[in-house]
Write a protein that holds these residues in place. Structure first.
Motif, PDB file in Angstrom:
ATOM      1  N   ALA A  16      15.496   0.309   3.244  1.00  0.00           N
ATOM      2  CA  ALA A  16      15.210  -1.000   2.632  1.00  0.00           C
ATOM      3  C   ALA A  16      16.152  -1.215   1.455  1.00  0.00           C
ATOM      4  CB  ALA A  16      13.762  -1.050   2.176  1.00  0.00           C
ATOM      5  N   PHE A  17      16.582  -2.473   1.286  1.00  0.00           N
ATOM      6  CA  PHE A  17      17.552  -2.789   0.247  1.00  0.00           C
ATOM      7  C   PHE A  17      17.072  -3.951  -0.617  1.00  0.00           C
ATOM      8  CE2 PHE A  17      19.869  -0.789   3.667  1.00  0.00           C
ATOM      9  CZ  PHE A  17      20.612   0.154   2.982  1.00  0.00           C
ATOM     10  N   ALA A  18      17.579  -3.950  -1.854  1.00  0.00           N
ATOM     11  CA  ALA A  18      17.418  -5.071  -2.786  1.00  0.00           C
ATOM     12  C   ALA A  18      15.922  -5.407  -2.962  1.00  0.00           C
ATOM     13  CB  ALA A  18      18.263  -6.256  -2.332  1.00  0.00           C
TER      14      ALA A  18
ATOM     15  N   ARG B 220      13.514  -3.548  -0.790  1.00  0.00           N
ATOM     16  CA  ARG B 220      13.297  -2.177  -1.261  1.00  0.00           C
ATOM     17  C   ARG B 220      12.245  -2.155  -2.373  1.00  0.00           C
ATOM     18  NH1 ARG B 220      15.269  -0.266  -5.633  1.00  0.00           N
ATOM     19  NH2 ARG B 220      17.057  -1.653  -5.769  1.00  0.00           N
ATOM     20  N   GLU B 221      12.328  -3.128  -3.264  1.00  0.00           N
ATOM     21  CA  GLU B 221      11.357  -3.155  -4.372  1.00  0.00           C
ATOM     22  C   GLU B 221       9.940  -3.425  -3.860  1.00  0.00           C
ATOM     23  OE1 GLU B 221      14.251  -4.520  -8.059  1.00  0.00           O
ATOM     24  OE2 GLU B 221      12.956  -6.026  -7.126  1.00  0.00           O
TER      25      GLU B 221
END
Lengths: 140, 101
Positions: B27-29, B32-33
């Protein structure tokens, strides 16, 4: 030279990499961390993260497209990841061709495609202490 | 996954291997959070697609619903459509709209 870097971008390195004696034109585009956000907030810095394998792969595909559309030309591209301060380069694209028109066109193509396609994300950190992820709009 | 690996797994896990597969999710950006981690491991049904994996994740983490119309997927380093089927051991990347440059 098509890569993600964690250290500050040195524009001269990209320039030297692409310039050869048959080239009469070198265009270097540099994207820089701006003090004001698009919604006019005061920015203290940016963080960039990437899906590294795919990002470098997609940058290489764009470089190949540039070479096939604007040949003969040389291209170098670097994108910074990590935490950047206002005024630091986040991305640089250098293109060398025989004449300037082709270099401008190729450079524009490369940075526009990078912003559309390459899996890199930017988080803006504001002076207020807040932060937010951005999405790219075209042509800005 | 090569065949030898798959057979070995079936030998050691005879009950689950036929009905469930495990994938690694990156997961990104903002995604991800919301997920609270850059990497997750999830089990899905053996014929599941990326859309089904995404639906499971949204169910588990409702904040992800904001990305349902914009999320893109990569499987093992290649961009793929949401109807792509999953295989044991796949590395799936969840890619929210990009903002490089």
């Amino acid at each position: 030279m098509i890569e993600l870097v964690e250290q500050p971008i040195d524009i001269r390195v990209l320039y030297e990499r692409v310039r050869k004696d048959e080239h009469g034109a070198v265009v270097v585009f540099v994207g820089v961390v701006r003090r004001r956000s698009d919604d006019d907030r005061s920015v203290s810095g940016l963080s960039y993260e990437a899906y590294q394998e795919l990002a470098v792969g997609e940058m290489k595909v764009i470089a190949q497209e540039v070479v096939s559309r604007f040949s003969p030309c040389e291209i170098a591209m670097q994108h910074r990841i990590g935490d950047l301060k206002v005024g630091e380069p986040s991305v640089a694209v250098a293109i060398a061709t025989a004449h300037r028109a082709q270099a401008f066109d190729a450079c524009r193509y490369a940075i526009d495609e990078l912003k559309k396609r390459v899996p890199i994300w930017k988080k803006e950190h504001y002076v207020s202490g807040e932060a937010g992820w951005r999405e790219n709009c075209s042509e800005r | 996954m090569n065949r030898a690996h798959g057979l070995k797994k079936m030998a050691t896990q005879p009950t689950s291997a036929a009905t469930e597969i495990r994938v690694r999710v990156l997961a990104f950006a903002r995604v991800r959070e919301i997920a609270g981690a850059s990497e997750l491991e999830r089990a899905v049904g053996s014929a599941a697609t990326l859309s089904e994996l995404w639906a499971d994740l949204v169910n588990e983490m409702p904040g992800l619903a904001d990305f349902s119309s914009s999320i893109r997927f990569a499987r093992n380093g290649q961009l793929v459509d949401a109807d792509a089927p999953l295989q044991e051991g796949d590395e799936i990347a969840l890619l929210p709209p990009v903002s490089g440059g």
